[in-house]
Motif scaffolding. Sequence first.
Motif, PDB file in Angstrom:
ATOM      1  N   GLU A  96       0.824  -1.213   0.000  1.00 18.70           N
ATOM      2  CA  GLU A  96       0.000   0.000   0.000  1.00 18.70           C
ATOM      3  C   GLU A  96       0.857   1.262   0.000  1.00 18.70           C
ATOM      4  OE1 GLU A  96      -2.893   0.088   3.108  1.00 18.70           O
ATOM      5  OE2 GLU A  96      -3.793  -1.844   2.539  1.00 18.70           O
ATOM      6  N   ILE A  97       2.059   1.177   0.579  1.00 21.58           N
ATOM      7  CA  ILE A  97       2.925   2.357   0.630  1.00 21.58           C
ATOM      8  C   ILE A  97       4.194   2.166  -0.210  1.00 21.58           C
ATOM      9  CG2 ILE A  97       2.035   3.136   2.851  1.00 21.58           C
ATOM     10  CD1 ILE A  97       4.514   2.013   4.187  1.00 21.58           C
ATOM     11  N   GLY A  98       4.241   1.088  -0.996  1.00 24.81           N
ATOM     12  CA  GLY A  98       5.348   0.895  -1.935  1.00 24.81           C
ATOM     13  C   GLY A  98       6.606   0.318  -1.341  1.00 24.81           C
ATOM     14  N   ALA A  99       6.506  -0.404  -0.235  1.00 27.04           N
ATOM     15  CA  ALA A  99       7.690  -1.004   0.386  1.00 27.04           C
ATOM     16  C   ALA A  99       8.127  -2.254  -0.380  1.00 27.04           C
ATOM     17  CB  ALA A  99       7.410  -1.364   1.832  1.00 27.04           C
ATOM     18  N   ASN A 100       9.439  -2.468  -0.437  1.00 25.66           N
ATOM     19  CA  ASN A 100       9.957  -3.710  -1.025  1.00 25.66           C
ATOM     20  C   ASN A 100      10.935  -4.423  -0.089  1.00 25.66           C
ATOM     21  OD1 ASN A 100      12.296  -2.199  -1.241  1.00 25.66           O
ATOM     22  ND2 ASN A 100      12.430  -2.278  -3.481  1.00 25.66           N
ATOM     23  N   THR A 101      11.183  -3.843   1.076  1.00 21.63           N
ATOM     24  CA  THR A 101      12.057  -4.459   2.071  1.00 21.63           C
ATOM     25  C   THR A 101      11.499  -4.172   3.461  1.00 21.63           C
ATOM     26  OG1 THR A 101      13.470  -2.508   1.780  1.00 21.63           O
ATOM     27  CG2 THR A 101      14.276  -4.551   0.840  1.00 21.63           C
ATOM     28  N   PHE A 102      11.898  -5.015   4.415  1.00 22.85           N
ATOM     29  CA  PHE A 102      11.398  -4.856   5.783  1.00 22.85           C
ATOM     30  C   PHE A 102      12.454  -5.294   6.784  1.00 22.85           C
ATOM     31  CE2 PHE A 102      10.486  -9.246   4.734  1.00 22.85           C
ATOM     32  CZ  PHE A 102      10.754  -9.931   5.904  1.00 22.85           C
ATOM     33  N   SER A 103      12.269  -4.888   8.029  1.00 24.78           N
ATOM     34  CA  SER A 103      13.142  -5.355   9.102  1.00 24.78           C
ATOM     35  C   SER A 103      12.355  -5.375  10.396  1.00 24.78           C
ATOM     36  CB  SER A 103      14.383  -4.457   9.253  1.00 24.78           C
ATOM     37  OG  SER A 103      14.010  -3.162   9.688  1.00 24.78           O
ATOM     38  N   PHE A 104      12.811  -6.176  11.327  1.00 23.84           N
ATOM     39  CA  PHE A 104      12.204  -6.247  12.652  1.00 23.84           C
ATOM     40  C   PHE A 104      12.564  -4.996  13.444  1.00 23.84           C
ATOM     41  CE2 PHE A 104      13.067  -7.885  17.126  1.00 23.84           C
ATOM     42  CZ  PHE A 104      11.759  -7.743  17.548  1.00 23.84           C
ATOM     43  N   LYS A 105      11.559  -4.375  14.070  1.00 22.97           N
ATOM     44  CA  LYS A 105      11.802  -3.213  14.910  1.00 22.97           C
ATOM     45  C   LYS A 105      11.506  -3.603  16.353  1.00 22.97           C
ATOM     46  CE  LYS A 105      10.884   1.684  15.560  1.00 22.97           C
ATOM     47  NZ  LYS A 105      10.171   2.891  15.069  1.00 22.97           N
ATOM     48  N   PRO A 106      12.538  -3.898  17.143  1.00 21.98           N
ATOM     49  CA  PRO A 106      12.307  -4.406  18.504  1.00 21.98           C
ATOM     50  C   PRO A 106      11.745  -3.355  19.447  1.00 21.98           C
ATOM     51  CG  PRO A 106      14.644  -4.021  18.134  1.00 21.98           C
ATOM     52  CD  PRO A 106      13.963  -3.796  16.817  1.00 21.98           C
TER      53      PRO A 106
END
Length: 226
Positions: free
Chosen positions: A75-85
């Motif tokens: 929905e916002i155009g993301a193609n990568t992610f990471s864990f945010k502790p």
Amino acid sequence: MKNLAIALSVFCIQLCYAQKVYLSKIEKTNDNTDKFLYKKADAIKGAEYLGEIDVQGFSNDDAAVFSLIYKKAKEIGANTFSFKPFENITGIPQPLNPANYKIALYYTPKENLAGQKGMLYVFASSDKNQKININEKDYVLTPRSYLTQEIIPGEVYTISTKKLLGSIIKVQAKNNDENLYFQVSSAKVKSDTSGTGGLNLKSGDIIGLERSYADFLSLIYVQNKQ
């Protein structure tokens, strides 16, 4: 009336334990059309922060959860992610809690994405221990865990579920940098034909995984050191 009361109780229990996935923060959007959603390595440079996803409540249906996360990310155009502790009161980052966690979303130019490392990933099912054999060596995968092996160039890998009517597959990486991803399933799993990333290459109870979904599992599962 008694049956109605029981049905209402079950419904309420399901509501209490239902998993919710929602965009909790939108910093900006990107109009890229990338179909993948990969885990961002710490060393990656040039990643543009877009927002955050909150996941609340536990579910064993990891494919369904990933599908929701994927849709929110796109929905916002993301193609990568990471864990945010989360951090405790002293500011120390806490380990991932599969019933309550945050995911940071990014857009990363394709040329900045880290290359693959030539690894074999085998993920457990989400509900019970599973015995497997890789090239005549036995392993026990505990629920919601995974193991990795470095791929030796040119070697054929034989993976078996150690059952009378179980699956046996033989795989070989196309090149030295290719990763291979599989999940050992204790139940029948349907392949995802939506084109949004998920399950494919089904072979009995050994399922080949697309990288996006495998990257997600490597985030929420625990690596099994054997």
